[in-house]
Design an enzyme around this catalytic site. Structure first.
Site, short mmCIF file in Angstrom:
data_model
loop_
_atom_site.label_atom_id
_atom_site.label_comp_id
_atom_site.label_asym_id
_atom_site.label_seq_id
_atom_site.Cartn_x
_atom_site.Cartn_y
_atom_site.Cartn_z
N GLU A 1 -2.99 7.09 -4.38
CA GLU A 1 -3.30 6.43 -6.07
C GLU A 1 -4.59 7.09 -6.74
OE1 GLU A 1 -1.98 2.49 -5.37
OE2 GLU A 1 -3.61 2.17 -6.05
N HIS B 1 -0.68 -0.05 -10.05
CA HIS B 1 -1.65 -1.35 -9.22
C HIS B 1 -1.62 -2.31 -10.31
CE1 HIS B 1 -3.54 -1.13 -5.06
NE2 HIS B 1 -2.82 -2.77 -5.84
N ARG C 1 0.60 -0.73 0.09
CA ARG C 1 -0.20 0.27 0.39
C ARG C 1 0.75 1.25 -0.01
NH1 ARG C 1 -3.64 -2.80 -1.55
NH2 ARG C 1 -5.36 -3.09 -0.90
C1 DGY Z 1 -5.34 -6.48 -3.22
O1 DGY Z 1 -5.61 -7.14 -2.79
O2 DGY Z 1 -4.99 -5.67 -2.04
C2 DGY Z 1 -4.05 -5.85 -3.56
O3 DGY Z 1 -3.24 -4.61 -3.56
C3 DGY Z 1 -5.22 -5.60 -5.30
O4 DGY Z 1 -4.53 -5.63 -5.92
#
Ligand code: DGY
Length: 323
Positions: free
Chosen positions: A271, A289, A242
């Site tokens: 983002e 992402h 993240r």
């Molecule tokens: C998640 O599942 O948290 C990922 O970031 C999605 O790709």
């Protein structure tokens, strides 16, 4: 009873097929716009829904959950991360929440390893140079990067994805593994010879650092300017977890000053916006992402979301509850 399920983004066909199979006759409305919706737009579109399939980009906060309660009984998020969902509010409002753990481990680990290789060997810069007609023939000093074999890999966050990245680097490239995590993981130590170390030591000692911890109030800006300054000038930092775990402005400053070799981003602090100056840095590799973005994985994530919605609406326990 005819259930109404709102889906905040277009999803692969298996998601919708499984919903229809498990909840015959249900009404499924999918946001047809090619953009994420705001809280108010979701509120308006999902009013009366008993099930919501959302993504990590949706603000599933208290206001949204309250606005959709009491009709809403289940939220299934197309993700493993749940930082965008107010789980406490969901519990208070008796709304079940489920996520999609496990199925995106391999896909996300592939992107993390790919970013490490791309950064160390300067692949994206090399591609740009070649396309621009600036490859004038082999030369001993042309476009030198850093080797990967045998280098130390530091994993921040010892979950499934972190372990798969650690294993790929250890078995594939002979990399010793360090990890920083709240608890000791005996399996990491026995299977990968990994060593648990304090975060600051991991940053000082690793050649590659890969971020895999969840975003929580404690991990927000865990890698701030002070911690980034501990990295080796030859280190590569990769984030497929993240964005807000890293102070992105501080990382841009560190990359610009050459205080680390390079960084690979699949996620961003705000983002989809990028920190000022990030897109101009040659030593940053930027992805949109796509950690879990394989056909196989996204199909399976969709099935898991649909199954969770169907389970709750059919009065069964969802298989991967988080609230
Ligand atoms: C998640 O599942 O948290 C990922 O970031 C999605 O790709």
């Amino acid at each position: 009873m005819r259930h109404f399920i709102f889906v905040t983004r277009a999803v692969p066909a298996p998601t919708l097929e499984l919903l229809q199979a498990e909840l015959p006759g249900c009404q499924v409305v999918v946001n047809q716009q090619d953009r994420n919706l705001s809280r108010d737009e979701i509120l308006a579109a999902a009013r009366g829904a008993s099930g919501l399939i959302c993504t990590l980009a949706d603000p599933v906060d208290r206001a949204l959950l309250q606005g959709l309660s009491p009709a809403l009984r289940v939220v299934a998020t197309y993700a493993v991360g749940t930082n965008n969902i107010d789980l406490e509010a969901a519990r208070e409002l008796n709304i079940r929440v489920a996520n999609t753990p496990g199925v995106l481990t391999d896909a996300t680990a592939e992107i993390a390893v790919g970013l490490m290789l791309a950064c160390a060997r300067r692949m994206v810069e090399g591609d740009a140079m070649t396309r621009a007609g600036r490859f004038h023939g082999w030369a001993p000093l042309l476009h030198l990067g850093r080797g990967v074999y045998g280098k130390t890999v530091g994993i921040l966050g010892a979950g499934r994805i972190g372990k798969r990245v650690a294993a790929s680097m250890h078995h594939g490239f002979g990399c010793p593994v360090l990890y920083a995590s709240r608890s000791l993981h005996a399996d990491w130590e026995s299977e990968l010879g990994a060593r648990q170390v304090p975060l600051d030591d991991l940053l000082r000692q690793s050649d590659f650092v890969s971020i895999h911890c969840p975003l929580t109030p404690e991990t927000r800006h865990l890698l701030n300017a002070q911690r980034l300054a501990l990295l080796k000038p030859t280190a590569v930092l990769v984030n497929t977890g993240r964005g807000p775990v890293v102070d992105e402005a501080a990382l841009v400053a560190a990359l610009r000053a050459g205080r680390l070799l390079a960084a690979g981003f699949d996620v961003y602090e705000r983002e989809p916006a990028l920190a000022d100056g990030l897109k101009d840095l040659p030593n940053a590799v930027l992805l949109p992402h796509i950690g879990s973005a394989t056909v196989e994985t996204r199909d399976e994530m969709g099935r898991m979301c649909a199954q969770a919605v169907a389970d709750v609406l059919n009065s069964r326990e969802p298989r991967h509850p988080v609230a």
